[in-house]
Design a protein around this motif. Structure first.
Motif, short mmCIF file in Angstrom:
data_model
loop_
_atom_site.label_atom_id
_atom_site.label_comp_id
_atom_site.label_asym_id
_atom_site.label_seq_id
_atom_site.Cartn_x
_atom_site.Cartn_y
_atom_site.Cartn_z
N ASP B 11 -0.32 3.95 -9.60
CA ASP B 11 -0.35 2.54 -9.17
C ASP B 11 0.70 2.25 -8.10
OD1 ASP B 11 1.82 2.80 -10.79
OD2 ASP B 11 1.54 0.91 -11.86
N ASP B 12 1.42 3.27 -7.67
CA ASP B 12 2.46 3.08 -6.66
C ASP B 12 1.93 3.61 -5.31
OD1 ASP B 12 4.65 3.28 -5.01
OD2 ASP B 12 6.03 3.79 -6.64
N PRO B 13 1.54 2.70 -4.40
CA PRO B 13 0.93 3.16 -3.13
C PRO B 13 1.88 4.00 -2.29
CG PRO B 13 1.32 0.78 -3.11
CD PRO B 13 1.63 1.24 -4.49
N ASP B 14 3.19 3.68 -2.39
CA ASP B 14 4.15 4.46 -1.61
C ASP B 14 4.20 5.91 -2.11
OD1 ASP B 14 4.86 2.25 -0.13
OD2 ASP B 14 6.41 1.64 -1.54
N TYR B 15 4.16 6.04 -3.42
CA TYR B 15 4.23 7.39 -3.98
C TYR B 15 2.96 8.18 -3.65
CZ TYR B 15 6.30 10.97 -6.81
OH TYR B 15 6.88 12.13 -7.20
N LYS B 17 1.26 7.82 -1.04
CA LYS B 17 1.40 8.18 0.38
C LYS B 17 2.19 9.50 0.52
CE LYS B 17 1.05 6.81 4.74
NZ LYS B 17 -0.25 6.61 5.37
N VAL B 18 3.28 9.61 -0.26
CA VAL B 18 4.13 10.80 -0.20
C VAL B 18 3.36 12.04 -0.64
CG1 VAL B 18 6.16 11.92 -1.20
CG2 VAL B 18 6.28 9.52 -0.51
N ALA B 21 0.67 13.05 1.76
CA ALA B 21 1.16 13.72 2.98
C ALA B 21 1.53 15.18 2.69
CB ALA B 21 2.37 12.97 3.52
N SER B 34 -5.89 3.73 -7.71
CA SER B 34 -4.66 3.06 -8.16
C SER B 34 -4.66 2.69 -9.65
CB SER B 34 -4.42 1.80 -7.32
OG SER B 34 -5.47 0.90 -7.54
#
Lengths: 449, 138
Positions: B11-15, B17-18, B21, B34
Motif C-alpha cells: 500500500d506504499d506507492p513509494d516503496y 516505486k523502489v 526500479a 495497492s
C-alpha cells in the motif's frame, strides 16, 4: 497473581484440612501419653489411642478421595469437594466430642478446641454452612454433657487434673455450655466477617488484574502500530536514498531526483506523524485545559477562513451558517477551533472538485449543536463505527488520498469529550458525510476525563 | 528465469516505486497492486511467476490472508511468495521462523523492510530458479 479456578482453590483448602488433621492426630497421641504417663492424669488410654488410629485411617481415606479428584484437573466437581469439606468438619466435631467423652467430658479444657473448628469452617465454607456447623457442635456437645449428666452414658472423671467430678454440677454445666455456645457462634460470625471481606477484596484484585492485562495488550498493539507506521516511513526513505547512494539508478538519470524527492516528502510525512502522535499523547497527559467563555461564531468563522484557500483550490463551495441565537460557549477556544479546522480540512480532502462543504451551528436544549457536512466520498457503512479509532482510515479514503495519519478524528473526539461534549457521524458512501458536535453552553464546569 | 513477471502488492506507492526500479533494472517485468483485492485480481489475470507481498496493508494482516488465499488456490499455489514487513514480529513470535508453515504463514521467504537491493535480487533469483526446477516455491 495467576487466576486460579474456584475448584482448584477449594481442593487446595481440602488438602490443607487433611494436613491440619495429621497434626491433630499426632497431638492426640502425644497429649494422651504425656497426660497419663508423665502428669499422672487418669485417662481412658486404650480408647484414646484407638480413636487416634481411627482418625488416621479416616484421614487417609479423605486424602485418597481428594487425590482422585485432583487427577481430574479443572473438571473437579465443585459440589462434591464442598460436600467432602462439610462432611469432614462435621466428622471432626463428632470425633472431638468422642475424645472429650473419654477424657473427662466437661472437665476437659480441650473443649475450647471447638473454636478452631468454627474458624476453619468459616474460612472454608459459606456463611450458612458455617452457622450450621456451629449449631451441630453446640448440639453434639450439649448432648454429651446432657447424657453424662443424666448418667445415660458413663462419665470418666479427669482425676489428677480436676479437683472433683463436675458432670453433675448443674451451675458449672450450664455456665460452661452457655459460654461454649456463644463463643462458637461469635467465632463463626467474626471469622466469616473477615473471610468474606478477604474473598471480596481478592475478587476485586483479580478483576482489576484482568482489566490491566487487557489494557496492557491494547497498549502493546498501539506500540506495534506506531512502530510499524514509523518504520514504514523510515524503510521507504532509506530505500529511496539507497537507490541513489548505491547507484542502482544512473546518476544522470531523472529517476535519481525523483527518489530523492520521494525520500524528502516522506521525511515531512514522518515528522507530521510524530508531531500528531506527540500532540495526542501530550493532551492525554495534560490534565488541565485552559477554559474561557468565548463566542462560538468567531471560532467557526476563524476555522472557515483558515481552510478557504484549500476549498478554492478544488473549486469547493464552502458554506457557513451560524444561527443568530448562538452565543458563547465555555471551553478552550484554540482546541475547539482546531477541531473545526480539522473536520473542515477532512471534508475538503475527501470531497471531489466542485463539491460542497457546509459548517453550521444552532442552539440545542443546553448545548450548541455544530454540523459539518460534505458531498464527498463518504464512508462504507461497515466501517462507520471505527472512524474515531486511532490509526483507522476508511478503505475508500486510502484509495482517494494516500496520505493521512488516521489520528485526526481521534484527536477531535478527545477534545470534544474533554469539553463534556459529544461527536458522532453519519455517512453514505459516494454521497457524503455529516459530523455533529455538541458543546455545552455558557459556563458549565469543564469535565476532566 | 529471464523476463519473469513479478507482482508487487504494497500500500506504499513509494516503496513499490523502489522495488519496481530494482527489479526492472534486472529486466524483470513488474506488475503492481495497492491492496489485497486488487492484488488477487491482478494475480489471477496476469499470472506472475512470483509475488512480493507487504504484511500490513489496509488491515492488520492483509498480507498473511493473501498468502493463505494464494496457497489454497490450485492454480496459484505453485507461485513462490516473498513477504516483506516493517514490523518483524508480533507478540514476540518471530514471523521469519514460521515462514513456510503451510497453515500459519505459507510464504517462501520472509524479509524485513528496508531490504538491500542485492539481497532482494538474490532471493528473487533463488525462488524463480527453485520454481523452474521443482515447479513450486515451498
Amino acid at each position: 497473581m495467576e487466576p486460579v479456578s474456584e475448584n482448584i482453590r477449594l481442593l487446595k483448602r481440602a488438602y490443607w484440612l487433611v494436613r491440619l488433621r495429621w497434626i491433630a492426630i499426632v497431638s492426640v497421641g502425644a497429649a494422651t501419653y504425656v497426660s497419663s504417663n508423665l502428669l499422672g492424669i487418669e485417662l481412658q488410654n486404650a480408647a484414646l489411642y484407638s480413636i487416634a488410629i481411627l482418625l488416621a485411617l479416616y484421614n487417609l481415606i479423605v486424602l485418597l478421595l481428594l487425590n482422585h479428584f485432583a487427577k481430574k484437573g479443572n473438571e473437579i466437581p465443585h459440589v462434591a469437594v464442598k460436600k467432602i469439606i462439610n462432611v469432614q468438619i462435621s466428622a471432626d466435631l463428632l470425633i472431638l466430642t468422642v475424645l472429650l467423652h473419654f477424657s473427662g467430658g466437661i472437665e476437659n479444657p480441650f473443649v475450647f478446641y471447638f473454636i478452631f473448628h468454627m474458624i476453619i469452617a468459616s474460612i472454608l465454607l459459606s456463611l450458612w454452612d458455617s452457622y450450621l456447623q456451629a449449631t451441630f457442635a453446640v448440639l453434639v456437645f450439649g448432648l454429651l454433657i446432657l447424657l453424662e449428666y443424666l448418667q445415660r452414658i458413663p462419665h470418666y472423671c479427669l482425676r489428677g487434673f480436676a479437683p472433683t467430678c463436675l458432670h453433675r454440677n448443674i451451675l458449672y454445666i450450664l455456665g460452661t455450655f452457655f459460654v461454649f455456645a456463644t463463643a462458637s457462634y461469635l467465632a463463626v460470625y467474626m471469622a466469616s466477617y473477615i473471610s468474606v471481606r478477604l474473598k471480596r477484596t481478592e475478587r476485586a484484585y483479580m478483576q482489576a488484574n484482568t482489566l490491566l492485562q487487557k489494557k496492557d495488550q491494547i497498549k502493546d498493539e498501539y506500540v506495534l502500530r506506531v512502530t510499524h507506521d514509523i518504520k514504514s516511513h523510515l524503510a521507504t526513505i532509506q530505500s529511496c536514498l539507497g537507490m541513489v547512494v548505491n547507484k542502482v539508478v544512473d546518476p544522470h538519470d531523472e529517476q535519481k531526483v525523483e527518489f530523492v524527492d520521494r525520500a524528502y516528502t516522506r521525511t515531512i510525512k514522518l515528522t507530521n506523524f510524530v508531531k500528531t502522535l506527540l500532540k495526542l499523547t501530550q493532551m492525554r497527559l495534560n490534565d488541565k485545559l485552559e477554559i474561557d467563555v468565548f463566542p462560538l461564531r468567531d471560532t467557526v468563522h476563524n476555522a472557515v477562513a483558515a481552510v478557504r484557500t484549500k476549498a478554492e483550490d478544488k473549486s469547493i463551495i464552502l458554506n457557513c451558517d451560524v444561527d443568530s441565537s448562538v452565543d458563547t460557549i465555555s471551553g478552550n477556544q484554540f482546541s475547539i477551533e482546531e477541531v473545526f479546522t480539522n473536520l473542515l480540512l477532512n471534508a475538503i480532502r475527501y470531497t471531489p472538485e466542485k463539491g460542497t462543504v457546509t459548517i453550521g451551528a444552532k442552539n440545542g436544549m443546553d448545548c450548541v449543536v455544530i454540523e459539518i457536512a460534505d458531498t464527498g466520498i463518504g464512508i462504507p457503512a461497515d466501517e462507520l463505527e471505527d472512524v474515531f479509532d486511532e490509526f483507522f482510515r476508511a478503505s475508500n479514503a486510502r484509495k482517494f488520498q494516500k496520505d493521512g495519519t488516521g489520528l485526526g478524528l481521534s484527536i477531535a473526539k478527545y477534545i470534544v469529550e474533554r469539553h463534556g461534549g459529544k461527536i458522532w457521524i453519519d455517512s453514505i458512501e459516494d454521497t457524503g458525510t455529516k459530523f455533529w458536535i455538541t458543546l455545552p453552553k455558557g459556563s458549565r464546569q469543564f469535565q476532566a476525563t | 528465469m529471464v523476463n519473469a513477471k513479478i507482482m508487487i502488492v504494497d500500500d506504499d506507492p513509494d516503496y513499490i516505486k523502489v522495488i519496481k526500479a530494482i527489479l526492472e533494472k534486472e529486466q524483470y517485468t513488474v506488475v503492481t497492486a495497492s491492496d489485497k483485492t486488487e492484488g488477487m485480481e491482478k494475480i489471477r489475470a496476469e499470472k506472475p511467476d512470483l509475488a512480493i507481498l507487504d504484511v500490513m496493508m489496509h488491515a492488520w494482516q492483509d498480507g498473511f490472508e493473501m498468502s493463505r488465499q494464494l496457497k489454497k488456490d490450485p492454480h496459484l499455489k505453485n507461485m513462490p511468495v516473498l513477504m516483506l514487513t516493517a514490523v518483524e514480529n508480533r507478540t514476540g513470535i518471530g514471523f521469519k521462523s514460521t515462514a513456510g508453515d503451510p497453515t500459519w504463514l505459507p510464504v517462501d521467504v520472509f524479509l524485513d523492510k528496508p531490504i538491500e537491493p542485492d539481497v532482494l535480487l538474490a532471493e528473487v533469483k533463488k525462488l524463480l530458479s527453485n520454481k523452474a526446477e521443482n515447479g513450486t516455491g515451498i
